[in-house]
Design a protein around this motif. Structure first.
Motif, PDB file in Angstrom:
ATOM      1  N   THR A 113       0.855  -1.190   0.000  1.00 56.04           N
ATOM      2  CA  THR A 113       0.000   0.000   0.000  1.00 56.04           C
ATOM      3  C   THR A 113       0.889   1.237   0.000  1.00 56.04           C
ATOM      4  O   THR A 113       1.735   1.399   0.879  1.00 56.04           O
ATOM      5  CB  THR A 113      -0.916   0.028   1.239  1.00 56.04           C
ATOM      6  OG1 THR A 113      -1.745  -1.130   1.220  1.00 56.04           O
ATOM      7  CG2 THR A 113      -1.787   1.273   1.244  1.00 56.04           C
ATOM      8  N   PHE A 114       0.717   2.077  -0.997  1.00 52.43           N
ATOM      9  CA  PHE A 114       1.498   3.312  -1.092  1.00 52.43           C
ATOM     10  C   PHE A 114       0.631   4.495  -0.666  1.00 52.43           C
ATOM     11  O   PHE A 114      -0.464   4.696  -1.186  1.00 52.43           O
ATOM     12  CB  PHE A 114       1.999   3.521  -2.522  1.00 52.43           C
ATOM     13  CG  PHE A 114       2.991   2.485  -2.964  1.00 52.43           C
ATOM     14  CD1 PHE A 114       4.319   2.566  -2.582  1.00 52.43           C
ATOM     15  CD2 PHE A 114       2.587   1.416  -3.760  1.00 52.43           C
ATOM     16  CE1 PHE A 114       5.240   1.611  -2.980  1.00 52.43           C
ATOM     17  CE2 PHE A 114       3.506   0.455  -4.171  1.00 52.43           C
ATOM     18  CZ  PHE A 114       4.829   0.545  -3.775  1.00 52.43           C
ATOM     19  N   VAL A 115       1.126   5.249   0.295  1.00 46.03           N
ATOM     20  CA  VAL A 115       0.435   6.448   0.762  1.00 46.03           C
ATOM     21  C   VAL A 115       1.128   7.637   0.107  1.00 46.03           C
ATOM     22  O   VAL A 115       2.215   8.052   0.523  1.00 46.03           O
ATOM     23  CB  VAL A 115       0.473   6.554   2.299  1.00 46.03           C
ATOM     24  CG1 VAL A 115      -0.348   7.750   2.766  1.00 46.03           C
ATOM     25  CG2 VAL A 115      -0.023   5.264   2.944  1.00 46.03           C
ATOM     26  N   GLU A 116       0.508   8.170  -0.943  1.00 47.70           N
ATOM     27  CA  GLU A 116       1.135   9.231  -1.743  1.00 47.70           C
ATOM     28  C   GLU A 116       0.740  10.616  -1.231  1.00 47.70           C
ATOM     29  O   GLU A 116      -0.402  10.836  -0.846  1.00 47.70           O
ATOM     30  CB  GLU A 116       0.714   9.093  -3.205  1.00 47.70           C
ATOM     31  CG  GLU A 116       1.080   7.756  -3.830  1.00 47.70           C
ATOM     32  CD  GLU A 116       0.394   7.559  -5.171  1.00 47.70           C
ATOM     33  OE1 GLU A 116       0.120   8.559  -5.863  1.00 47.70           O
ATOM     34  OE2 GLU A 116       0.122   6.390  -5.522  1.00 47.70           O
ATOM     35  N   GLN A 117       1.714  11.516  -1.245  1.00 40.80           N
ATOM     36  CA  GLN A 117       1.447  12.895  -0.841  1.00 40.80           C
ATOM     37  C   GLN A 117       2.231  13.854  -1.730  1.00 40.80           C
ATOM     38  O   GLN A 117       3.448  13.758  -1.841  1.00 40.80           O
ATOM     39  CB  GLN A 117       1.838  13.124   0.624  1.00 40.80           C
ATOM     40  CG  GLN A 117       1.742  14.569   1.091  1.00 40.80           C
ATOM     41  CD  GLN A 117       0.320  15.119   1.014  1.00 40.80           C
ATOM     42  OE1 GLN A 117      -0.610  14.535   1.567  1.00 40.80           O
ATOM     43  NE2 GLN A 117       0.143  16.244   0.316  1.00 40.80           N
ATOM     44  N   ILE A 118       1.520  14.760  -2.382  1.00 40.09           N
ATOM     45  CA  ILE A 118       2.174  15.816  -3.157  1.00 40.09           C
ATOM     46  C   ILE A 118       2.708  16.875  -2.188  1.00 40.09           C
ATOM     47  O   ILE A 118       1.991  17.342  -1.309  1.00 40.09           O
ATOM     48  CB  ILE A 118       1.196  16.457  -4.154  1.00 40.09           C
ATOM     49  CG1 ILE A 118       0.752  15.419  -5.197  1.00 40.09           C
ATOM     50  CG2 ILE A 118       1.823  17.665  -4.835  1.00 40.09           C
ATOM     51  CD1 ILE A 118      -0.370  15.892  -6.104  1.00 40.09           C
ATOM     52  N   GLY A 119       3.968  17.233  -2.347  1.00 44.26           N
ATOM     53  CA  GLY A 119       4.608  18.182  -1.429  1.00 44.26           C
ATOM     54  C   GLY A 119       4.388  19.626  -1.833  1.00 44.26           C
ATOM     55  O   GLY A 119       5.356  20.371  -2.058  1.00 44.26           O
ATOM     56  N   HIS A 120       3.128  20.026  -1.912  1.00 46.97           N
ATOM     57  CA  HIS A 120       2.807  21.408  -2.315  1.00 46.97           C
ATOM     58  C   HIS A 120       3.591  22.412  -1.462  1.00 46.97           C
ATOM     59  O   HIS A 120       3.555  22.350  -0.238  1.00 46.97           O
ATOM     60  CB  HIS A 120       1.309  21.683  -2.143  1.00 46.97           C
ATOM     61  CG  HIS A 120       0.420  20.847  -3.005  1.00 46.97           C
ATOM     62  ND1 HIS A 120       0.370  20.983  -4.376  1.00 46.97           N
ATOM     63  CD2 HIS A 120      -0.453  19.856  -2.690  1.00 46.97           C
ATOM     64  CE1 HIS A 120      -0.504  20.125  -4.872  1.00 46.97           C
ATOM     65  NE2 HIS A 120      -1.015  19.424  -3.881  1.00 46.97           N
ATOM     66  N   GLY A 121       4.303  23.308  -2.122  1.00 50.32           N
ATOM     67  CA  GLY A 121       4.964  24.415  -1.427  1.00 50.32           C
ATOM     68  C   GLY A 121       6.350  24.133  -0.896  1.00 50.32           C
ATOM     69  O   GLY A 121       7.070  25.068  -0.526  1.00 50.32           O
ATOM     70  N   LEU A 122       6.769  22.868  -0.856  1.00 50.68           N
ATOM     71  CA  LEU A 122       8.061  22.540  -0.253  1.00 50.68           C
ATOM     72  C   LEU A 122       9.232  23.065  -1.079  1.00 50.68           C
ATOM     73  O   LEU A 122      10.175  23.644  -0.539  1.00 50.68           O
ATOM     74  CB  LEU A 122       8.188  21.025  -0.058  1.00 50.68           C
ATOM     75  CG  LEU A 122       7.167  20.365   0.877  1.00 50.68           C
ATOM     76  CD1 LEU A 122       7.427  18.863   0.963  1.00 50.68           C
ATOM     77  CD2 LEU A 122       7.207  20.996   2.261  1.00 50.68           C
ATOM     78  N   VAL A 123       9.184  22.841  -2.406  1.00 47.06           N
ATOM     79  CA  VAL A 123      10.283  23.282  -3.267  1.00 47.06           C
ATOM     80  C   VAL A 123      10.450  24.792  -3.211  1.00 47.06           C
ATOM     81  O   VAL A 123      11.566  25.309  -3.116  1.00 47.06           O
ATOM     82  CB  VAL A 123      10.065  22.803  -4.728  1.00 47.06           C
ATOM     83  CG1 VAL A 123      11.057  23.496  -5.671  1.00 47.06           C
ATOM     84  CG2 VAL A 123      10.226  21.293  -4.818  1.00 47.06           C
TER      85      VAL A 123
END
Length: 259
Positions: free
Chosen positions: A137-147
């Motif tokens: 099971t992959f729990v995906e999260q987009i890192g909005h704002g980190l870059v």
């Protein structure tokens, strides 16, 4: 066979310096030329066509400086553009993808967190990689704002910690035991991430694997530096040179360039 031309690397900004550091540590005698396209960061929110166009622009700039191999030190550029780059240019390319395989092979809970950019998570190459591990099971999260925060030198800011905490807490609640960092910027966040994650969760990034693959391809194709001449480490950025300088340290030359 020896070849004293530089290794070329490019990224959407300063994050790819984490890949450069791994390569330089493994092969300190190799000349390198790093291109930080910070003016166009982050790539992760751009369309596939935009990412391909920027990757071609960066590649051609590095080829004009006689680079013998190109390291695409950006997950988003790799997952969206490396196929096109390899078909268009004859130089060897090294890509960087989230290190899903080692996490999947070693996970005890069979639950793995992936923190990556929108461009990487939405790419076909990324989804094809996940399909190989049906039992995980992959729990995906987009890192909005980190870059954006990293590019502005805000790694240790309260805003960064709050963002990371909001992204990681659901993963912790999902019982992950591995966190895969799917952006070359994110290794710089490991100290912050460790403040949030329980100690049993292992953090994985791609730097060492990319360095080993670069060395292997150089040995098999264009050749390593002959060690008889000094090897320069040069960095170009089309944005704030002082930010890039702070990441690579005072011993290396950073030049502002339009590209």
């Amino acid at each position: 066979m020896h070849n004293n031309q530089p290794i070329g690397l490019f990224d959407s900004g300063i994050g790819g310096t984490s890949i450069w550091k791994a390569i330089h540590q493994l092969m300190p005698n190799e000349a390198t030329l790093f291109l930080a396209d910070s003016l166009n960061a982050p790539y992760g929110i751009k369309s596939k066509d935009e990412i391909i166009a920027l990757s071609c622009k960066n590649t051609e700039y590095l080829l004009n400086l006689n680079c013998k191999i190109i390291v695409v030190a950006c997950n988003t550029a790799t997952t969206n553009a490396i196929k096109e780059l390899r078909s268009k240019y004859e130089v060897p390319f090294i890509g960087i993808e989230p290190a899903i395989k080692p996490a999947a092979l070693h996970s005890q809970t069979q639950k793995i967190g992936i923190l990556a950019t929108k461009g990487t998570i939405n790419s076909t190459l990324f989804h094809n990689s996940l399909q190989q591990y049906q039992n995980v099971t992959f729990v995906e999260q987009i890192g909005h704002g980190l870059v954006e925060l990293i590019e502005n030198g805000q790694i240790n800011s309260p805003e960064m910690f709050d963002l990371l905490n909001s992204y990681l807490q659901p993963m912790i609640a999902s019982d992950i035991d591995y966190l895969v960092l799917g952006c070359s910027h994110y290794p710089y966040l490991i100290p912050q991430i460790k403040k949030i994650l329980p100690p049993h969760i292992t953090i994985i990034d791609s730097g060492e694997a990319v360095a080993r693959q670069t060395q292997k391809v150089l040995q098999e194709t264009c050749g390593l530096h002959d060690l008889t001449t000094p090897a320069e480490q040069i960095f170009y950025t089309n944005s704030q040179s002082e930010v890039l300088q702070s990441f690579v340290g005072p011993n290396y030359s950073v030049f502002p360039k339009k590209f």
